[in-house]
Design a protein around this motif. Structure first.
Motif, PDB file in Angstrom:
ATOM      1  N   LEU A  29      43.632   8.525  72.512  1.00 12.25           N
ATOM      2  CA  LEU A  29      42.313   8.997  72.930  1.00 12.25           C
ATOM      3  C   LEU A  29      41.211   8.205  72.224  1.00 12.25           C
ATOM      4  O   LEU A  29      41.115   8.203  71.000  1.00 12.25           O
ATOM      5  CB  LEU A  29      42.161  10.484  72.614  1.00 12.25           C
ATOM      6  CG  LEU A  29      40.832  11.118  73.059  1.00 12.25           C
ATOM      7  CD1 LEU A  29      40.706  11.123  74.573  1.00 12.25           C
ATOM      8  CD2 LEU A  29      40.699  12.532  72.518  1.00 12.25           C
ATOM      9  N   THR A  30      40.372   7.561  73.013  1.00 12.69           N
ATOM     10  CA  THR A  30      39.279   6.766  72.444  1.00 12.69           C
ATOM     11  C   THR A  30      37.906   7.365  72.702  1.00 12.69           C
ATOM     12  O   THR A  30      36.910   6.876  72.168  1.00 12.69           O
ATOM     13  CB  THR A  30      39.303   5.336  73.004  1.00 12.69           C
ATOM     14  OG1 THR A  30      39.194   5.393  74.439  1.00 12.69           O
ATOM     15  CG2 THR A  30      40.583   4.619  72.616  1.00 12.69           C
ATOM     16  N   GLY A  31      37.836   8.435  73.510  1.00 14.35           N
ATOM     17  CA  GLY A  31      36.531   9.046  73.742  1.00 14.35           C
ATOM     18  C   GLY A  31      36.622  10.298  74.584  1.00 14.35           C
ATOM     19  O   GLY A  31      37.484  10.417  75.463  1.00 14.35           O
ATOM     20  N   THR A  32      35.749  11.259  74.272  1.00 13.33           N
ATOM     21  CA  THR A  32      35.523  12.433  75.117  1.00 13.33           C
ATOM     22  C   THR A  32      34.043  12.403  75.467  1.00 13.33           C
ATOM     23  O   THR A  32      33.193  12.611  74.602  1.00 13.33           O
ATOM     24  CB  THR A  32      35.885  13.741  74.393  1.00 13.33           C
ATOM     25  OG1 THR A  32      37.293  13.751  74.120  1.00 13.33           O
ATOM     26  CG2 THR A  32      35.545  14.953  75.256  1.00 13.33           C
ATOM     27  N   HIS A  33      33.733  12.118  76.718  1.00 18.33           N
ATOM     28  CA  HIS A  33      32.358  11.882  77.147  1.00 18.33           C
ATOM     29  C   HIS A  33      31.847  13.084  77.939  1.00 18.33           C
ATOM     30  O   HIS A  33      32.280  13.321  79.074  1.00 18.33           O
ATOM     31  CB  HIS A  33      32.288  10.609  77.991  1.00 18.33           C
ATOM     32  CG  HIS A  33      32.840   9.393  77.297  1.00 18.33           C
ATOM     33  ND1 HIS A  33      32.087   8.643  76.410  1.00 18.33           N
ATOM     34  CD2 HIS A  33      34.077   8.831  77.336  1.00 18.33           C
ATOM     35  CE1 HIS A  33      32.828   7.646  75.948  1.00 18.33           C
ATOM     36  NE2 HIS A  33      34.038   7.743  76.493  1.00 18.33           N
ATOM     37  N   TRP A  34      30.917  13.841  77.346  1.00 19.13           N
ATOM     38  CA  TRP A  34      30.362  15.023  78.008  1.00 19.13           C
ATOM     39  C   TRP A  34      29.355  14.572  79.047  1.00 19.13           C
ATOM     40  O   TRP A  34      28.518  13.698  78.784  1.00 19.13           O
ATOM     41  CB  TRP A  34      29.736  15.962  76.975  1.00 19.13           C
ATOM     42  CG  TRP A  34      30.773  16.469  76.014  1.00 19.13           C
ATOM     43  CD1 TRP A  34      31.042  15.995  74.769  1.00 19.13           C
ATOM     44  CD2 TRP A  34      31.715  17.512  76.266  1.00 19.13           C
ATOM     45  NE1 TRP A  34      32.090  16.685  74.220  1.00 19.13           N
ATOM     46  CE2 TRP A  34      32.524  17.615  75.108  1.00 19.13           C
ATOM     47  CE3 TRP A  34      31.957  18.362  77.343  1.00 19.13           C
ATOM     48  CZ2 TRP A  34      33.562  18.550  75.015  1.00 19.13           C
ATOM     49  CZ3 TRP A  34      32.991  19.291  77.245  1.00 19.13           C
ATOM     50  CH2 TRP A  34      33.780  19.369  76.100  1.00 19.13           C
ATOM     51  N   ARG A 111      37.831  12.346  79.442  1.00 15.01           N
ATOM     52  CA  ARG A 111      38.585  11.808  78.311  1.00 15.01           C
ATOM     53  C   ARG A 111      39.211  10.479  78.709  1.00 15.01           C
ATOM     54  O   ARG A 111      39.741  10.329  79.807  1.00 15.01           O
ATOM     55  CB  ARG A 111      39.668  12.784  77.854  1.00 15.01           C
ATOM     56  CG  ARG A 111      39.103  13.863  76.951  1.00 15.01           C
ATOM     57  CD  ARG A 111      40.177  14.693  76.305  1.00 15.01           C
ATOM     58  NE  ARG A 111      39.573  15.522  75.257  1.00 15.01           N
ATOM     59  CZ  ARG A 111      40.040  16.701  74.881  1.00 15.01           C
ATOM     60  NH1 ARG A 111      41.117  17.207  75.463  1.00 15.01           N
ATOM     61  NH2 ARG A 111      39.439  17.373  73.927  1.00 15.01           N
ATOM     62  N   ASP A 158      34.497  19.391  66.399  1.00 13.10           N
ATOM     63  CA  ASP A 158      33.342  18.579  66.783  1.00 13.10           C
ATOM     64  C   ASP A 158      32.030  19.147  66.259  1.00 13.10           C
ATOM     65  O   ASP A 158      30.954  18.665  66.599  1.00 13.10           O
ATOM     66  CB  ASP A 158      33.272  18.421  68.301  1.00 13.10           C
ATOM     67  CG  ASP A 158      33.044  19.744  69.024  1.00 13.10           C
ATOM     68  OD1 ASP A 158      33.160  20.802  68.387  1.00 13.10           O
ATOM     69  OD2 ASP A 158      32.740  19.709  70.234  1.00 13.10           O
ATOM     70  N   CYS A 232      43.292  16.821  66.783  1.00 15.42           N
ATOM     71  CA  CYS A 232      42.195  16.125  66.110  1.00 15.42           C
ATOM     72  C   CYS A 232      42.629  15.425  64.826  1.00 15.42           C
ATOM     73  O   CYS A 232      41.846  14.659  64.249  1.00 15.42           O
ATOM     74  CB  CYS A 232      41.037  17.085  65.836  1.00 15.42           C
ATOM     75  SG  CYS A 232      41.485  18.550  64.922  1.00 15.42           S
ATOM     76  N   ALA A 235      43.122  11.843  66.555  1.00 20.12           N
ATOM     77  CA  ALA A 235      41.952  11.168  67.127  1.00 20.12           C
ATOM     78  C   ALA A 235      40.730  12.046  66.915  1.00 20.12           C
ATOM     79  O   ALA A 235      40.824  13.278  66.960  1.00 20.12           O
ATOM     80  CB  ALA A 235      42.155  10.879  68.615  1.00 20.12           C
ATOM     81  N   ASP A 236      39.590  11.425  66.692  1.00 22.77           N
ATOM     82  CA  ASP A 236      38.364  12.154  66.362  1.00 22.77           C
ATOM     83  C   ASP A 236      37.700  12.812  67.565  1.00 22.77           C
ATOM     84  O   ASP A 236      36.709  13.512  67.396  1.00 22.77           O
ATOM     85  CB  ASP A 236      37.353  11.202  65.711  1.00 22.77           C
ATOM     86  CG  ASP A 236      37.845  10.657  64.380  1.00 22.77           C
ATOM     87  OD1 ASP A 236      38.607  11.365  63.713  1.00 22.77           O
ATOM     88  OD2 ASP A 236      37.471   9.521  64.031  1.00 22.77           O
ATOM     89  N   HIS A 237      38.224  12.612  68.756  1.00 29.42           N
ATOM     90  CA  HIS A 237      37.524  13.041  69.965  1.00 29.42           C
ATOM     91  C   HIS A 237      38.070  14.331  70.562  1.00 29.42           C
ATOM     92  O   HIS A 237      37.702  14.698  71.678  1.00 29.42           O
ATOM     93  CB  HIS A 237      37.562  11.916  71.002  1.00 29.42           C
ATOM     94  CG  HIS A 237      37.081  10.603  70.460  1.00 29.42           C
ATOM     95  ND1 HIS A 237      35.746  10.343  70.234  1.00 29.42           N
ATOM     96  CD2 HIS A 237      37.760   9.497  70.054  1.00 29.42           C
ATOM     97  CE1 HIS A 237      35.616   9.118  69.739  1.00 29.42           C
ATOM     98  NE2 HIS A 237      36.820   8.589  69.621  1.00 29.42           N
TER      99      HIS A 237
END
Length: 263
Positions: A29-34, A111, A158, A232, A235-237
């Motif tokens: 996982l490199t990103g969770t984009h809201w 994600r 988060d 978590c 990965a930080d996302h």
């Protein structure tokens, strides 16, 4: 020949390492984009993305190379991607990168799982305590008096606070000390979020546990050997919930997974 409890635990432990390091596992996982109601770009991805009442919307051209799972060709125009909370959830991909729409508390996000993620490349395993049968203890589940789930607001990884649905408590005894933990329903039993006196030092700051479905009298087993790291930790996302009140044990649980190892 029946496998011993220690052999079953070793099989589970090996499976955990394989699952988290799979091409689209938590380490990828490199990103969770809201997403907002207005179309916008997402860094590293072509097209324009937004949220509406039905799910995640994407506007792209065929040259962008984004394909919805089950489709015969890339997106060329506008498409709806239903989030993971929908029974008919969608995913998409761009090459080897997996794109997963999610919904959390009414908010929609995308994600991005990239097999070439640096954390996946540097993964060297999960440190864990050796299997100890004394950490698999009998437990008794007691649902809340109302019989209904309750919502407890807890902090998340988060930084936001969200409600956590809990269904009752399990009671157990360790080293002569009686304790209880608040737990939630899971597909095949019960699950909980816990911390102990080692959390944040020898072990990650909190861990998850799973318990078999209780019998008619509420009896189950709390096996701390299978306390496992939350997503978590990899990965930080991710937006993992922290332990609810009362789930921070005042002793060291010398069992289960400890930390993510890197090269």
């Amino acid at each position: 020949m029946t496998a011993t409890a220690a052999e079953e635990w070793k099989h589970w432990s090996d499976g955990r390492a394989a699952a988290v390091s799979s091409p689209h596992g938590p380490l990828a996982l490199t990103g969770t984009h809201w997403l907002e109601p207005e179309p916008a770009e997402i860094a590293g991805l072509p097209g324009r993305w937004w949220a509406d009442a039905e799910g995640v919307r994407l506007r792209a051209v065929a040259a962008d190379g984004i394909t919805v799972a089950g489709a015969t060709g890339p997106v060329d125009g506008e498409v709806l991607l239903r989030p993971d909370t929908d029974p008919a959830a969608d995913t998409a991909s761009r090459g080897e990168v997996l794109l997963v729409p999610i919904e959390r508390e009414g908010e929609l996000a995308l994600r991005v799982f990239d097999p070439d993620a640096p954390r996946r490349a540097s993964f060297a395993g999960i440190s864990a305590y050796s299997y100890s049968p004394e950490w698999a203890v009998p437990a008794v589940f007691t649902p809340f008096e109302s019989g209904d789930d309750q919502a407890v607001v807890v902090a998340n990884a988060d930084g936001k606070e969200r409600p956590l649905a809990v269904t009752g408590r399990v009671s157990f005894t360790v080293a002569g000390e009686h304790r209880t933990l608040t737990v939630s329903r899971a597909a095949n039993g019960l699950t909980g979020v816990i911390a102990d006196a080692s959390s944040g030092t020898d072990t990650y700051r909190f861990r998850f546990i799973s318990l078999p479905a209780p019998d008619a009298d509420g009896h189950t087993v709390l096996d701390f050997n299978r306390a496992y790291l939350p997503p978590c930790a990899f990965a930080d996302h991710f937006i993992c919930p922290f332990p609810p009140p009362g789930n921070r044990l005042d002793f060291v649980v010398e069992a289960g997974e400890k930390q993510v190892l890197t090269r």
